[in-house]
Design an enzyme around this catalytic site. Structure first.
Site, mmCIF file in Angstrom:
data_model
loop_
_atom_site.group_PDB
_atom_site.id
_atom_site.type_symbol
_atom_site.label_atom_id
_atom_site.label_comp_id
_atom_site.label_asym_id
_atom_site.label_seq_id
_atom_site.Cartn_x
_atom_site.Cartn_y
_atom_site.Cartn_z
ATOM 1 N N ASN A 120 67.948 39.518 33.466
ATOM 2 C CA ASN A 120 67.370 40.589 32.461
ATOM 3 C C ASN A 120 66.383 41.486 32.964
ATOM 4 O O ASN A 120 66.662 42.807 32.885
ATOM 5 C CB ASN A 120 66.732 39.697 31.304
ATOM 6 C CG ASN A 120 67.570 39.411 30.408
ATOM 7 O OD1 ASN A 120 68.185 40.117 29.640
ATOM 8 N ND2 ASN A 120 67.816 38.028 30.125
ATOM 9 N N HIS A 164 64.962 35.993 23.277
ATOM 10 C CA HIS A 164 65.339 34.313 23.166
ATOM 11 C C HIS A 164 66.910 34.384 22.958
ATOM 12 O O HIS A 164 67.634 35.115 22.374
ATOM 13 C CB HIS A 164 64.578 33.890 21.974
ATOM 14 C CG HIS A 164 64.753 32.477 21.775
ATOM 15 N ND1 HIS A 164 64.046 31.728 22.678
ATOM 16 C CD2 HIS A 164 65.494 31.928 21.154
ATOM 17 C CE1 HIS A 164 64.590 30.426 22.029
ATOM 18 N NE2 HIS A 164 65.365 30.630 21.268
ATOM 19 N N MET A 215 58.993 31.592 30.636
ATOM 20 C CA MET A 215 58.993 30.263 29.989
ATOM 21 C C MET A 215 57.705 29.708 29.776
ATOM 22 O O MET A 215 57.782 28.231 29.638
ATOM 23 C CB MET A 215 59.956 29.335 30.894
ATOM 24 C CG MET A 215 61.320 29.945 30.804
ATOM 25 S SD MET A 215 62.483 30.381 29.610
ATOM 26 C CE MET A 215 62.728 28.571 29.180
ATOM 27 N N ARG A 216 56.683 30.126 29.538
ATOM 28 C CA ARG A 216 55.464 29.577 29.360
ATOM 29 C C ARG A 216 55.031 30.074 27.803
ATOM 30 O O ARG A 216 55.214 31.387 27.307
ATOM 31 C CB ARG A 216 54.335 30.199 30.264
ATOM 32 C CG ARG A 216 54.498 30.009 31.621
ATOM 33 C CD ARG A 216 54.736 28.597 32.061
ATOM 34 N NE ARG A 216 53.283 27.826 31.859
ATOM 35 C CZ ARG A 216 53.339 26.464 31.863
ATOM 36 N NH1 ARG A 216 54.236 25.866 32.245
ATOM 37 N NH2 ARG A 216 52.236 25.852 31.578
ATOM 38 N N GLY A 245 65.701 36.126 36.714
ATOM 39 C CA GLY A 245 65.526 37.707 36.585
ATOM 40 C C GLY A 245 66.776 38.622 36.386
ATOM 41 O O GLY A 245 66.581 39.744 36.604
HETATM 42 C C1 GAR Z 1 67.359 34.616 29.182
HETATM 43 O O1 GAR Z 1 68.694 33.960 28.727
HETATM 44 C C2 GAR Z 1 66.476 34.346 28.096
HETATM 45 O O2 GAR Z 1 66.982 34.760 26.878
HETATM 46 C C3 GAR Z 1 65.844 32.897 28.388
HETATM 47 O O3 GAR Z 1 65.707 32.628 29.815
HETATM 48 C C4 GAR Z 1 66.705 33.671 30.185
HETATM 49 C C5 GAR Z 1 66.257 34.138 31.426
HETATM 50 O O4 GAR Z 1 67.255 34.616 32.250
HETATM 51 N N1 GAR Z 1 64.576 32.975 27.670
HETATM 52 C C6 GAR Z 1 64.065 31.742 27.005
HETATM 53 O O5 GAR Z 1 64.726 30.883 26.861
HETATM 54 C C7 GAR Z 1 62.788 32.013 26.492
HETATM 55 N N2 GAR Z 1 62.237 30.797 25.730
HETATM 56 P P1 GAR Z 1 67.052 35.633 33.371
HETATM 57 O O6 GAR Z 1 65.998 35.238 34.347
HETATM 58 O O7 GAR Z 1 68.211 35.704 34.322
HETATM 59 O O8 GAR Z 1 66.774 36.814 32.884
#
Ligand code: GAR
Length: 193
Positions: free
Chosen positions: A14, A109, A90-91, A12
């Site tokens: 982001n 992404h 991630m789903r 989390g």
């Molecule tokens: C982020 O880097 C996002 O771009 C990636 O997961 C991470 C989550 O980090 N998303 C993917 O890979 C989507 N397929 P966070 O939970 O610290 O925000």
């Protein structure tokens, strides 16, 4: 301010960056709800600390995939969410969710799409030996990681990078472009362009 629903699966960071952008008013939005799918995910703690309602919808309890999305859409609609942001979700989502928020759902992404789609984008970029990668904010469409691109940032791959050091460098750019991309996409849809 636009009412956002955030979907996240893990750490989390982001989500935190979005909360910060809202509280320092660089993003004119309110975060109506966090939806997360993994019990114990750190993102839920971060939401609670910030007084954002956190709703666990565990994919293990919803089969098939559409049933999870049906529950997510119901929760988002119940809270009058206007735009959905997948920030580390991630789903794979189904047309059920995509149609309910057609042109009002964004995903971040960790690669320069269309390169390195899927769940292992950072590792795949390292393995491919590219010298530049980055991150992409795009609209969510039926094809995974394939919707129209709103914003991207490039990041160098350094010789000694591991997945973690490279991911950290990419994430610093994610925190910067995700709030900007939301503002841009919302602005465009409101001005009809
Ligand atoms: C982020 O880097 C996002 O771009 C990636 O997961 C991470 C989550 O980090 N998303 C993917 O890979 C989507 N397929 P966070 O939970 O610290 O925000």
């Amino acid at each position: 301010p636009v009412r956002l629903g955030i979907m996240a699966s893990g750490t989390g960071s982001n989500f935190v960056a979005l909360c910060d952008a809202v509280s320092d008013r660089t993003l004119s939005a309110e975060i109506a709800v966090l939806i997360y799918n993994n019990p114990g995910a750190l993102v839920a703690e971060r939401a609670k600390e910030r007084n954002v309602p956190a709703v666990l919808l565990d994919h293990r309890q919803y089969k098939p995939r559409e049933e999870l999305d049906r529950a997510i859409v119901a929760e988002l609609q119940r809270r009058n969410v206007e735009w959905v942001v997948m920030a580390g979700w991630m789903r794979i989502v189904t047309p059920l969710l995509i149609e309910a928020f057609r042109d009002r759902a964004l995903n971040i992404h960790p690669s320069l799409l269309p390169s390195f789609k899927g769940a292992h984008a950072v590792e795949n970029a390292l393995d491919a030996g590219v010298k530049i990668t980055g991150c992409t904010v795009h609209y969510v469409r039926e094809q995974v990681d394939s919707g129209p691109i709103v914003m991207q940032a490039a990041v160098p791959v350094l010789p000694d990078d591991t997945r973690d050091t490279l991911h950290a460098r990419i994430q610093a750019q994610e925190y910067r472009i995700l709030p900007q991309a939301i503002a841009l996409a919302v602005h465009r849809s409101r001005s009809g362009s």
